[in-house]
Motif scaffolding. Structure first.
Motif, PDB file in Angstrom:
ATOM      1  N   TRP A  52      -2.491  -9.757  17.726  1.00 40.99           N
ATOM      2  CA  TRP A  52      -2.417  -8.844  17.287  1.00 40.99           C
ATOM      3  C   TRP A  52      -3.988  -9.120  16.041  1.00 40.99           C
ATOM      4  O   TRP A  52      -3.102 -10.836  15.898  1.00 40.99           O
ATOM      5  N   HIS A  53      -4.153  -8.166  15.275  1.00 38.04           N
ATOM      6  CA  HIS A  53      -4.592  -8.732  14.187  1.00 38.04           C
ATOM      7  C   HIS A  53      -3.770  -9.240  12.681  1.00 38.04           C
ATOM      8  O   HIS A  53      -3.394  -8.029  12.514  1.00 38.04           O
ATOM      9  N   THR A  76       0.940  -1.408  -0.071  1.00 43.36           N
ATOM     10  CA  THR A  76       0.243   0.557  -0.090  1.00 43.36           C
ATOM     11  C   THR A  76       0.673   1.493  -0.136  1.00 43.36           C
ATOM     12  O   THR A  76       0.102   2.251  -0.758  1.00 43.36           O
ATOM     13  N   GLY A  77       2.119   0.841   0.116  1.00 50.01           N
ATOM     14  CA  GLY A  77       2.668   2.632   0.555  1.00 50.01           C
ATOM     15  C   GLY A  77       2.695   2.991   1.870  1.00 50.01           C
ATOM     16  O   GLY A  77       3.905   4.439   1.694  1.00 50.01           O
ATOM     17  N   GLU A  78       2.089   2.222   2.830  1.00 52.31           N
ATOM     18  CA  GLU A  78       2.182   2.784   4.317  1.00 52.31           C
ATOM     19  C   GLU A  78       3.373   2.251   4.412  1.00 52.31           C
ATOM     20  O   GLU A  78       3.922   1.451   4.574  1.00 52.31           O
ATOM     21  N   PRO A  79       3.778   2.013   5.725  1.00 46.41           N
ATOM     22  CA  PRO A  79       4.819   1.878   6.594  1.00 46.41           C
ATOM     23  C   PRO A  79       4.850   0.610   7.746  1.00 46.41           C
ATOM     24  O   PRO A  79       5.618  -0.535   7.578  1.00 46.41           O
ATOM     25  N   GLY A  80       2.891   0.585   7.500  1.00 51.40           N
ATOM     26  CA  GLY A  80       2.634  -0.358   8.505  1.00 51.40           C
ATOM     27  C   GLY A  80       3.486  -1.219   9.678  1.00 51.40           C
ATOM     28  O   GLY A  80       3.966  -0.490  10.254  1.00 51.40           O
ATOM     29  N   PHE A  81       2.933  -2.043   9.757  1.00 47.50           N
ATOM     30  CA  PHE A  81       2.794  -2.500  11.798  1.00 47.50           C
ATOM     31  C   PHE A  81       3.865  -4.366  10.876  1.00 47.50           C
ATOM     32  O   PHE A  81       3.587  -5.291  11.049  1.00 47.50           O
ATOM     33  N   GLY A  82       5.400  -4.404  11.814  1.00 49.49           N
ATOM     34  CA  GLY A  82       5.842  -5.439  11.674  1.00 49.49           C
ATOM     35  C   GLY A  82       6.061  -6.337  12.261  1.00 49.49           C
ATOM     36  O   GLY A  82       6.085  -5.212  13.626  1.00 49.49           O
ATOM     37  N   ALA A 133       3.669  -9.284  26.891  1.00 44.79           N
ATOM     38  CA  ALA A 133       4.016  -7.690  26.426  1.00 44.79           C
ATOM     39  C   ALA A 133       4.100  -6.530  25.824  1.00 44.79           C
ATOM     40  O   ALA A 133       4.206  -5.729  26.093  1.00 44.79           O
ATOM     41  N   MET A 134       4.794  -7.473  24.930  1.00 49.44           N
ATOM     42  CA  MET A 134       5.148  -6.656  23.168  1.00 49.44           C
ATOM     43  C   MET A 134       3.576  -5.552  23.190  1.00 49.44           C
ATOM     44  O   MET A 134       3.361  -4.824  23.150  1.00 49.44           O
ATOM     45  N   ARG A 135       1.903  -6.572  22.890  1.00 46.69           N
ATOM     46  CA  ARG A 135       0.824  -6.578  22.548  1.00 46.69           C
ATOM     47  C   ARG A 135       0.458  -5.334  23.956  1.00 46.69           C
ATOM     48  O   ARG A 135      -0.064  -4.628  23.414  1.00 46.69           O
ATOM     49  N   GLN A 136       0.889  -5.228  24.591  1.00 51.09           N
ATOM     50  CA  GLN A 136       0.774  -3.825  26.179  1.00 51.09           C
ATOM     51  C   GLN A 136       1.416  -2.873  25.686  1.00 51.09           C
ATOM     52  O   GLN A 136       0.675  -1.770  25.798  1.00 51.09           O
ATOM     53  N   LEU A 137       2.026  -3.329  25.092  1.00 57.85           N
ATOM     54  CA  LEU A 137       3.119  -1.789  25.056  1.00 57.85           C
ATOM     55  C   LEU A 137       2.484  -1.300  23.778  1.00 57.85           C
ATOM     56  O   LEU A 137       2.116   0.149  22.983  1.00 57.85           O
ATOM     57  N   SER A 138       1.934  -1.474  22.302  1.00 57.15           N
ATOM     58  CA  SER A 138       1.687  -1.641  21.054  1.00 57.15           C
ATOM     59  C   SER A 138       0.530  -0.860  21.184  1.00 57.15           C
ATOM     60  O   SER A 138      -0.296  -0.472  19.899  1.00 57.15           O
ATOM     61  N   GLY A 139      -0.290  -1.650  22.218  1.00 60.99           N
ATOM     62  CA  GLY A 139      -2.070  -1.642  21.509  1.00 60.99           C
ATOM     63  C   GLY A 139      -2.269  -2.257  20.164  1.00 60.99           C
ATOM     64  O   GLY A 139      -1.591  -3.105  19.758  1.00 60.99           O
ATOM     65  N   PRO A 140      -3.605  -2.741  20.276  1.00 56.29           N
ATOM     66  CA  PRO A 140      -4.110  -2.723  19.209  1.00 56.29           C
ATOM     67  C   PRO A 140      -3.597  -2.558  17.887  1.00 56.29           C
ATOM     68  O   PRO A 140      -3.729  -1.117  17.708  1.00 56.29           O
ATOM     69  N   LYS A 141      -2.764  -3.629  16.891  1.00 57.38           N
ATOM     70  CA  LYS A 141      -2.225  -2.939  15.338  1.00 57.38           C
ATOM     71  C   LYS A 141      -2.542  -3.956  14.290  1.00 57.38           C
ATOM     72  O   LYS A 141      -3.160  -5.489  15.178  1.00 57.38           O
ATOM     73  N   THR A 142      -2.702  -4.030  13.444  1.00 55.04           N
ATOM     74  CA  THR A 142      -2.902  -4.959  11.891  1.00 55.04           C
ATOM     75  C   THR A 142      -1.436  -5.146  12.033  1.00 55.04           C
ATOM     76  O   THR A 142      -0.526  -4.049  11.196  1.00 55.04           O
ATOM     77  N   VAL A 143      -0.927  -6.739  12.088  1.00 51.90           N
ATOM     78  CA  VAL A 143       0.488  -6.743  11.191  1.00 51.90           C
ATOM     79  C   VAL A 143      -0.121  -7.000  10.459  1.00 51.90           C
ATOM     80  O   VAL A 143      -0.228  -7.840   9.598  1.00 51.90           O
ATOM     81  N   GLY A 189      12.540  -3.171  18.627  1.00 52.31           N
ATOM     82  CA  GLY A 189      11.472  -2.355  18.117  1.00 52.31           C
ATOM     83  C   GLY A 189      11.461  -0.236  18.348  1.00 52.31           C
ATOM     84  O   GLY A 189      11.581  -0.082  19.165  1.00 52.31           O
ATOM     85  N   ARG A 190      10.093  -0.736  17.679  1.00 53.86           N
ATOM     86  CA  ARG A 190       9.869   1.094  17.462  1.00 53.86           C
ATOM     87  C   ARG A 190       8.029   0.020  17.553  1.00 53.86           C
ATOM     88  O   ARG A 190       8.048   0.025  16.699  1.00 53.86           O
ATOM     89  N   LEU A 191       7.628   1.001  18.972  1.00 50.50           N
ATOM     90  CA  LEU A 191       6.122   1.179  18.941  1.00 50.50           C
ATOM     91  C   LEU A 191       5.722   2.154  19.720  1.00 50.50           C
ATOM     92  O   LEU A 191       6.267   3.096  20.707  1.00 50.50           O
ATOM     93  N   THR A 192       4.298   3.131  18.509  1.00 54.20           N
ATOM     94  CA  THR A 192       3.731   4.034  18.935  1.00 54.20           C
ATOM     95  C   THR A 192       2.280   3.837  19.321  1.00 54.20           C
ATOM     96  O   THR A 192       1.831   3.245  19.455  1.00 54.20           O
ATOM     97  N   ARG A 193       2.130   4.877  20.863  1.00 56.39           N
ATOM     98  CA  ARG A 193       0.911   5.240  21.602  1.00 56.39           C
ATOM     99  C   ARG A 193       1.238   6.398  21.482  1.00 56.39           C
ATOM    100  O   ARG A 193       1.522   7.118  21.961  1.00 56.39           O
ATOM    101  N   GLY A 194       0.085   6.939  20.708  1.00 62.19           N
ATOM    102  CA  GLY A 194      -0.058   9.017  20.311  1.00 62.19           C
ATOM    103  C   GLY A 194       0.647   9.457  20.141  1.00 62.19           C
ATOM    104  O   GLY A 194       1.945   8.798  18.973  1.00 62.19           O
ATOM    105  N   PRO A 195       1.653  10.095  20.842  1.00 68.89           N
ATOM    106  CA  PRO A 195       2.725  11.605  20.943  1.00 68.89           C
ATOM    107  C   PRO A 195       4.035  10.608  20.878  1.00 68.89           C
ATOM    108  O   PRO A 195       4.822  11.197  20.210  1.00 68.89           O
ATOM    109  N   ILE A 196       3.805   9.316  21.615  1.00 67.97           N
ATOM    110  CA  ILE A 196       4.583   9.014  22.043  1.00 67.97           C
ATOM    111  C   ILE A 196       5.676   7.888  21.581  1.00 67.97           C
ATOM    112  O   ILE A 196       4.685   6.645  20.654  1.00 67.97           O
ATOM    113  N   LYS A 197       6.828   7.056  20.872  1.00 70.83           N
ATOM    114  CA  LYS A 197       7.812   6.467  20.427  1.00 70.83           C
ATOM    115  C   LYS A 197       8.272   5.740  21.213  1.00 70.83           C
ATOM    116  O   LYS A 197       9.291   6.528  21.426  1.00 70.83           O
TER     117      LYS A 197
END
Length: 400
Positions: free
Chosen positions: A105-106, A19-25, A66-76, A289-297
């Protein structure tokens, strides 16, 4: 040897388009190898006793939670099983890991699921087991196509093993890539051109072509320091790089990143996530890892030593030793550093949003005049081939 499992058909859909989007890996690090290569500074370890795969699998699943708690819901959008040598894992281990990711994750049908493999650890039955588990892309560490240089690089396989592994991968997986290392001692441009053309004849749609670098802490570093290992100088390395770009482009596999080449549409989705500065969960010993939650990475890093990581996860639920909140300036610098590796370049609006400023006009004009960067319309900027040779300097100039 694991018995073959019935394929998980929900993981066998045609690969989704980029899609050209960064995505979540999701990156999972298997840290074990049969032998340590003398050029390698990756977090890989040799163990002379069998690894307790069930125990490590349970720890991977715990750290995922534990990573799911940090990332929140994401689509892989991609999964990468790296190492080490992930092809030393049992197919049942791979299946359990992929099931765990889908639980946390989804995980849509048809996303790219890559596993690294070494030709020396390739068996048809195991490959079919990985395919049944859901792996739809394999990346082979071939590294050279002559036995002399394979021995020099400390590889456990020979050319015959490599070609057998390539054929198996082509037969079993929808997508396949393999790595080669060039700029080896005494390697001429003519020798590399012949080897590269041979490699392209075996490739399906993707090649990773890396220049040999001498990394501190490796056996090659000590030999190089003593003058016993001489690699091509900068001028010769530049000639080898230019030959690489010309031949791959002519053969329909142009560079889409400094060291990666693909037919259109066959680019590594997972690596594009890194280079487009997307989010990714790093799981396993030494994973980042790099995980974004709102304004925080958040930048995360786990314990590197496998057994120490295992004990931490079993005690605390994760092996994260370092968790840093990245400010906007740091994120902007990382975006430049990663994005300028790509031939598609960097989205300037995204960089400006993070950095809160425009590129310095004088520095940009200097780089443009000297042919190190170019604008793509008004919205993107990228390195030229000349700029790729001095990428770190270009990034430093633009980031100031």
């Amino acid at each position: 040897m694991d018995t073959l499992e019935q394929p998980n058909l929900t993981r066998h859909a045609s690969l989704l388009p980029d899609t050209g989007e960064p995505g979540f890996g999701v990156y999972v690090h298997w840290p074990f190898c049969a032998a340590k290569c003398p050029y390698c500074d990756f977090n890989s370890h040799v163990r002379h006793q069998p690894v307790d795969q069930e125990r490590f699998t349970a720890a991977f699943l715990k750290e995922m939670a534990a990573m799911r708690q940090l990332s929140g819901p994401k689509t892989v959008t991609s999964v990468f099983l790296g190492g080490g040598t992930p092809s030393l894992m049992n197919p049942s281990t791979v299946s359990a890991i992929l099931d765990g990711i889908a639980k946390e994750w989804h995980m849509p049908d048809g996303i790219e699921i890559t596993m690294e493999a070494n030709p020396s650890s390739v068996e048809a039955e195991r490959f079919r087991g990985y395919r049944a588990a859901g792996v739809n892309r394999v990346s082979l560490g071939v590294q050279a196509l002559n036995d002399r240089d394979l021995k020099f690089l400390g590889r456990l396989h020979d050319v015959e093993d490599a070609l057998k592994a390539i054929k198996l991968a082509r037969d079993i997986f929808p997508r396949m890539s393999f790595d080669l290392i060039y700029a080896r001692p005494k390697q001429t441009v003519e020798e590399w051109e012949r080897e590269l053309r041979e490699a392209i004849s075996y490739a399906v749609d993707h090649l990773s072509l890396y220049q040999l670098t001498i990394e501190e802490g490796t056996p090659f570093f000590g030999l190089h320091k003593m003058g016993k290992l001489v690699v091509p100088d900068d001028d010769q390395s530049a000639l080898l790089y230019e030959a690489t770009q010309e031949i791959t482009a002519a053969e329909g596999m142009p560079a889409y990143e400094v060291s990666n080449h693909a037919r259109p549409g066959a680019e590594s989705r997972h690596n594009l996530t890194y280079w487009r500065y997307g989010d990714y969960a790093g799981i396993g010993p030494g994973a980042h890892g790099r995980l974004t939650r709102g304004p925080i990475k958040l930048a995360t890093a786990t314990e590197r030593k496998p057994e120490a990581w295992l004990e931490l996860v079993e005690r605390d639920g994760h092996g994260v030793l370092d968790q840093e909140q990245l400010g906007y300036d740091e994120q902007a610098d990382e975006l430049l550093l990663m994005g300028l590796r790509l031939t598609e370049g960097v989205d300037l609006a995204r960089w400006q949003q993070l950095s809160g400023r425009d590129p310095d006009p004088k520095r940009e004009e200097f780089l443009l005049e000297h042919g190190f960067i170019e604008r793509i319309g008004n919205s993107r900027i990228r390195c030229t081939q000349s700029g790729m040779l001095i990428l770190d300097s270009v990034v430093a100039d633009l980031a100031c």
